[in-house]
Write an enzyme that holds these catalytic residues in place. Structure first.
Site, PDB file in Angstrom:
ATOM      1  N   PRO A  10     103.798  52.740  42.567  1.00  0.00           N
ATOM      2  CA  PRO A  10     105.039  53.636  42.001  1.00  0.00           C
ATOM      3  C   PRO A  10     105.308  54.473  43.474  1.00  0.00           C
ATOM      4  CG  PRO A  10     102.935  54.609  41.125  1.00  0.00           C
ATOM      5  CD  PRO A  10     102.329  53.124  41.828  1.00  0.00           C
ATOM      6  N   ASN A  11     106.704  54.604  43.322  1.00  0.00           N
ATOM      7  CA  ASN A  11     107.160  55.427  44.363  1.00  0.00           C
ATOM      8  C   ASN A  11     107.444  54.903  45.981  1.00  0.00           C
ATOM      9  OD1 ASN A  11     107.874  57.736  42.485  1.00  0.00           O
ATOM     10  ND2 ASN A  11     105.723  57.926  42.290  1.00  0.00           N
ATOM     11  N   ARG A  18     110.869  59.243  51.623  1.00  0.00           N
ATOM     12  CA  ARG A  18     109.827  60.105  50.748  1.00  0.00           C
ATOM     13  C   ARG A  18     108.983  60.966  51.577  1.00  0.00           C
ATOM     14  NH1 ARG A  18     104.678  57.524  47.329  1.00  0.00           N
ATOM     15  NH2 ARG A  18     104.234  59.436  46.715  1.00  0.00           N
ATOM     16  N   TYR A  23     104.076  60.311  54.916  1.00  0.00           N
ATOM     17  CA  TYR A  23     104.111  58.870  54.587  1.00  0.00           C
ATOM     18  C   TYR A  23     105.090  58.254  55.815  1.00  0.00           C
ATOM     19  CZ  TYR A  23     102.665  60.213  49.954  1.00  0.00           C
ATOM     20  OH  TYR A  23     101.810  60.693  48.997  1.00  0.00           O
ATOM     21  N   ASN A  73      98.276  48.855  47.556  1.00  0.00           N
ATOM     22  CA  ASN A  73      98.506  50.095  47.692  1.00  0.00           C
ATOM     23  C   ASN A  73      98.688  50.759  46.311  1.00  0.00           C
ATOM     24  OD1 ASN A  73      99.137  52.818  47.916  1.00  0.00           O
ATOM     25  ND2 ASN A  73     100.285  52.542  49.773  1.00  0.00           N
ATOM     26  N   ALA A  76      99.755  56.615  43.239  1.00  0.00           N
ATOM     27  CA  ALA A  76      99.148  57.552  42.484  1.00  0.00           C
ATOM     28  C   ALA A  76      98.094  56.879  41.313  1.00  0.00           C
ATOM     29  CB  ALA A  76     100.023  58.284  41.685  1.00  0.00           C
ATOM     30  N   HIS A  79      94.194  57.181  41.665  1.00  0.00           N
ATOM     31  CA  HIS A  79      93.511  58.104  41.419  1.00  0.00           C
ATOM     32  C   HIS A  79      92.962  58.187  39.733  1.00  0.00           C
ATOM     33  CE1 HIS A  79      94.743  59.181  45.176  1.00  0.00           C
ATOM     34  NE2 HIS A  79      95.826  59.218  44.824  1.00  0.00           N
ATOM     35  N   ASP A  86      90.482  47.524  36.169  1.00  0.00           N
ATOM     36  CA  ASP A  86      90.025  46.240  35.285  1.00  0.00           C
ATOM     37  C   ASP A  86      90.554  44.958  35.539  1.00  0.00           C
ATOM     38  OD1 ASP A  86      88.161  48.232  34.050  1.00  0.00           O
ATOM     39  OD2 ASP A  86      89.150  48.261  31.949  1.00  0.00           O
ATOM     40  N   GLU A  97      92.162  47.988  49.224  1.00  0.00           N
ATOM     41  CA  GLU A  97      92.973  49.201  48.946  1.00  0.00           C
ATOM     42  C   GLU A  97      93.707  49.889  50.478  1.00  0.00           C
ATOM     43  OE1 GLU A  97      91.593  52.102  46.114  1.00  0.00           O
ATOM     44  OE2 GLU A  97      91.923  53.562  47.414  1.00  0.00           O
ATOM     45  N   HIS A  99      96.205  52.639  52.134  1.00  0.00           N
ATOM     46  CA  HIS A  99      97.028  54.051  51.824  1.00  0.00           C
ATOM     47  C   HIS A  99      97.692  54.320  53.163  1.00  0.00           C
ATOM     48  CE1 HIS A  99      95.588  54.706  47.870  1.00  0.00           C
ATOM     49  NE2 HIS A  99      94.465  54.505  48.363  1.00  0.00           N
ATOM     50  N   LEU A 100      98.925  54.732  53.300  1.00  0.00           N
ATOM     51  CA  LEU A 100      99.648  55.247  54.369  1.00  0.00           C
ATOM     52  C   LEU A 100      99.086  56.481  54.781  1.00  0.00           C
ATOM     53  CD1 LEU A 100     103.057  54.514  52.598  1.00  0.00           C
ATOM     54  CD2 LEU A 100     102.392  53.571  54.964  1.00  0.00           C
ATOM     55  N   SER A 101      98.773  57.636  53.776  1.00  0.00           N
ATOM     56  CA  SER A 101      98.365  58.771  54.164  1.00  0.00           C
ATOM     57  C   SER A 101      96.664  58.861  54.068  1.00  0.00           C
ATOM     58  CB  SER A 101      98.617  60.026  53.211  1.00  0.00           C
ATOM     59  OG  SER A 101      98.365  59.616  52.151  1.00  0.00           O
ATOM     60  N   ARG A 106      93.609  65.271  52.000  1.00  0.00           N
ATOM     61  CA  ARG A 106      94.804  65.828  51.096  1.00  0.00           C
ATOM     62  C   ARG A 106      94.085  66.741  49.899  1.00  0.00           C
ATOM     63  NH1 ARG A 106      99.281  61.684  50.264  1.00  0.00           N
ATOM     64  NH2 ARG A 106     100.458  63.899  49.605  1.00  0.00           N
ATOM     65  N   ARG A 110      93.428  63.435  45.068  1.00  0.00           N
ATOM     66  CA  ARG A 110      93.707  62.370  45.895  1.00  0.00           C
ATOM     67  C   ARG A 110      92.300  61.657  46.289  1.00  0.00           C
ATOM     68  NH1 ARG A 110      99.530  61.941  45.966  1.00  0.00           N
ATOM     69  NH2 ARG A 110     100.080  64.108  45.696  1.00  0.00           N
TER      70      ARG A 110
HETATM   71  C1  DQA Z   1      99.301  56.813  48.693  1.00  0.00           C
HETATM   72  C2  DQA Z   1      98.640  58.060  48.344  1.00  0.00           C
HETATM   73  C3  DQA Z   1      98.754  58.315  46.805  1.00  0.00           C
HETATM   74  O1  DQA Z   1      97.793  59.651  46.661  1.00  0.00           O
HETATM   75  C4  DQA Z   1      99.969  58.670  46.696  1.00  0.00           C
HETATM   76  O2  DQA Z   1     100.228  59.005  45.213  1.00  0.00           O
HETATM   77  C5  DQA Z   1     100.975  57.502  46.971  1.00  0.00           C
HETATM   78  C6  DQA Z   1     100.706  57.145  48.166  1.00  0.00           C
HETATM   79  C7  DQA Z   1      99.375  56.457  50.134  1.00  0.00           C
HETATM   80  O3  DQA Z   1      99.805  55.524  50.743  1.00  0.00           O
HETATM   81  O4  DQA Z   1      99.155  57.567  51.136  1.00  0.00           O
HETATM   82  O5  DQA Z   1     101.994  57.290  46.005  1.00  0.00           O
HETATM   83  O6  DQA Z   1      98.992  55.613  48.044  1.00  0.00           O
END
Ligand code: DQA
Length: 145
Positions: A10-11, A18, A23, A73, A76, A79, A86, A97, A99-101, A106, A110
């Site tokens: 998501p997002n 964003r 990011y 990725n 959220a 977490h 599952d 897995e 993550h950009l950040s 953080r 997270r």
């Molecule tokens: C994220 C880190 C997550 O905590 C956050 O909710 C995201 C982006 C990242 O790629 O850094 O949506 O997955």
């Protein structure tokens, strides 16, 4: 031959506008283009998807074959989503897995990933490079099969 799946949660469709301080300014399209190019050059099938709906992500994971490889990725969902976790253990595909950040640098919430324990590894904090390094690993894994 297995296929590489890159699933964005998501997002992440909003990348570029964003929170660029966290990011970066690369759009999801730009990240995806690099990944597609790299996989095509290596001759390995790849499917890239993004969704804001947890059930849709889970359906894609369910449709994976035994020789496939997952780069995920979960945004959220990382977490707290036991359902995504599952799904990965249900199909027993190798997963990374990404993550950009750097989620470990953080907010407290997270720092926990419920997904990482069912993955081979986690790459966090390297921006778009997090994906391309995960892809390098997946390409090597699939070409060795
Ligand atoms: C994220 C880190 C997550 O905590 C956050 O909710 C995201 C982006 C990242 O790629 O850094 O949506 O997955």
């Amino acid at each position: 031959m297995g296929k590489i799946w890159v699933l964005h949660g998501p997002n992440l469709n909003l990348l570029g506008r964003r929170e660029p301080d966290k990011y970066g300014t690369q759009t999801l399209d730009e990240i995806n283009k690099e990944l597609l190019h790299k996989a095509y050059t290596a001759g390995i099938p790849i499917q890239v998807e993004q969704t804001n709906f947890e059930g849709e992500l889970i359906q894609w994971i369910h449709s994976m074959g035994p020789d496939d490889f997952l780069i995920i990725n979960p945004g959220a969902w990382t977490h707290y989503s036991y359902a995504v976790r599952d799904a990965i253990t249900s199909v027993q595909v190798p997963a990374i897995e990404v993550h950009l950040s750097n989620i470990h640098a953080r907010e407290e919430f997270r720092k926990t990933s419920v997904i990482a324990p069912v993955c081979c590894g986690q790459i966090s904090g390297l921006g778009g490079k997090s994906y391309s390094l995960a892809l390098d690993y997946a390409l090597e894994a699939l070409t060795q099969k």
